[in-house]
Design a protein around this motif. Structure first.
Motif, PDB file in Angstrom:
ATOM      1  N   TYR A  58       0.830  -1.271   0.018  1.00  0.00           N
ATOM      2  CA  TYR A  58      -0.095  -0.083   0.022  1.00  0.00           C
ATOM      3  C   TYR A  58       0.842   1.045  -0.017  1.00  0.00           C
ATOM      4  N   SER A  59       1.959   1.269   0.602  1.00  0.00           N
ATOM      5  CA  SER A  59       2.783   2.474   1.097  1.00  0.00           C
ATOM      6  C   SER A  59       3.535   2.662  -0.245  1.00  0.00           C
ATOM      7  N   LEU A  60       4.069   1.367  -0.918  1.00  0.00           N
ATOM      8  CA  LEU A  60       4.858   1.735  -2.203  1.00  0.00           C
ATOM      9  C   LEU A  60       3.887   1.876  -3.367  1.00  0.00           C
ATOM     10  N   LEU A  61       2.588   1.559  -3.433  1.00  0.00           N
ATOM     11  CA  LEU A  61       1.943   2.073  -4.622  1.00  0.00           C
ATOM     12  C   LEU A  61       1.502   3.402  -4.203  1.00  0.00           C
ATOM     13  N   LEU A  62       1.385   4.047  -2.908  1.00  0.00           N
ATOM     14  CA  LEU A  62       0.976   5.367  -3.001  1.00  0.00           C
ATOM     15  C   LEU A  62       2.498   6.287  -3.293  1.00  0.00           C
ATOM     16  N   ILE A  63       3.490   5.697  -3.080  1.00  0.00           N
ATOM     17  CA  ILE A  63       4.672   6.269  -3.755  1.00  0.00           C
ATOM     18  C   ILE A  63       4.960   6.312  -5.207  1.00  0.00           C
TER      19      ILE A  63
END
Lengths: 115, 132
Positions: A58-63
């Motif tokens: 989730y964090s990586l996709l937001l970045i």
């Protein structure tokens, strides 16, 4: 505070939050692993350590969304949906793993009580 | 409510439940190792902060976003297009709602971050406790 600053602040806190949740559940998984050795019972530590991976994704996709596809709203939308789906799945698996550990502790307490 | 917002909110709710159960588990495990401390309060607080984050997100999606849509639709109303005073009023209202949405988003993610810190801290402190 300008709009861009607020957007950037929200992104940083969302990504950092996802990372800390991941770290928190991984460490809790390590604790569960230690108890599995002590009690000689399955504490589902594998599930507990792998479940938060979705929060990391989730964090990586937001970045990824903010870094790569800022000009295409359709792709942005679907990256966001995938990020949220990973968060949902991961949260569900984290809940299942914690509930399983809780059930095991209850059984152990009951066993200790009857001894 | 849009389906992406629903997925996110369901995820937050499940994460809050997982954090709450983590508090229960830490409380029981602390009793098992014979320690007396209130470490379980950290994930419990984390769960409560996540619920606040969820409430802020829910308020934005249920109350503010439809309000923004309503105001944006006013731009196609002839009574407003040809009335500069009303047009300015609508523009100001849209700006106000947009700012509120941005602030709520920042607040919601701040709560998400604080909650994650509390969860990570509780896990780390408990691991330290049993590693003694």
């Amino acid at each position: 505070m300008t709009e861009e600053l607020l957007q950037a602040y929200s992104l940083v806190t969302a990504v950092a939050g996802g990372l800390f949740f991941w770290i928190g559940f991984i460490i809790f998984g390590i604790t569960a692993r230690r108890y599995s050795v002590v009690f000689n019972k399955a504490t589902y530590y594998g599930l507990m350590m792998s479940a938060p991976s979705g929060i990391l994704i989730y964090s990586l996709l937001l970045i990824f969304r903010s870094a790569v596809f800022t000009k295409n709203p359709d792709i942005n939308f679907w990256i966001q949906v995938f990020a949220y789906v990973f968060l949902l799945l991961s949260s569900f698996l984290c809940l299942i793993s914690v509930l399983k550990l809780n059930k095991l502790i209850d059984e152990l307490k009951k066993y200790r009580g009857t001894k | 409510m849009s389906f992406d917002a629903f997925i996110y909110e369901a995820g937050l709710l499940l994460l809050a439940a997982a954090s709450a159960y983590m508090a229960v588990v830490i409380k029981k495990l602390t009793a098992i190792v014979g320690e007396k401390n209130n470490l379980w309060l950290l994930p419990a607080a984390g769960s409560a902060v996540l619920i606040v984050s969820l409430a802020a997100h829910l308020y934005a999606t249920i109350a503010l976003l439809p309000e923004l849509g309503k105001h944006i639709q006013m731009f196609s109303d002839e009574n407003i297009i040809f009335n500069s005073a009303k047009m300015d009023e609508v523009k100001a209202a849209v700006e106000k709602i947009k700012n509120s949405l941005l602030l709520l988003k920042a607040f919601s993610f701040t709560c998400f971050f604080v909650s994650s810190l509390l969860i990570a801290l509780a896990s780390w402190l408990y691991l330290k406790l049993i590693s003694k």
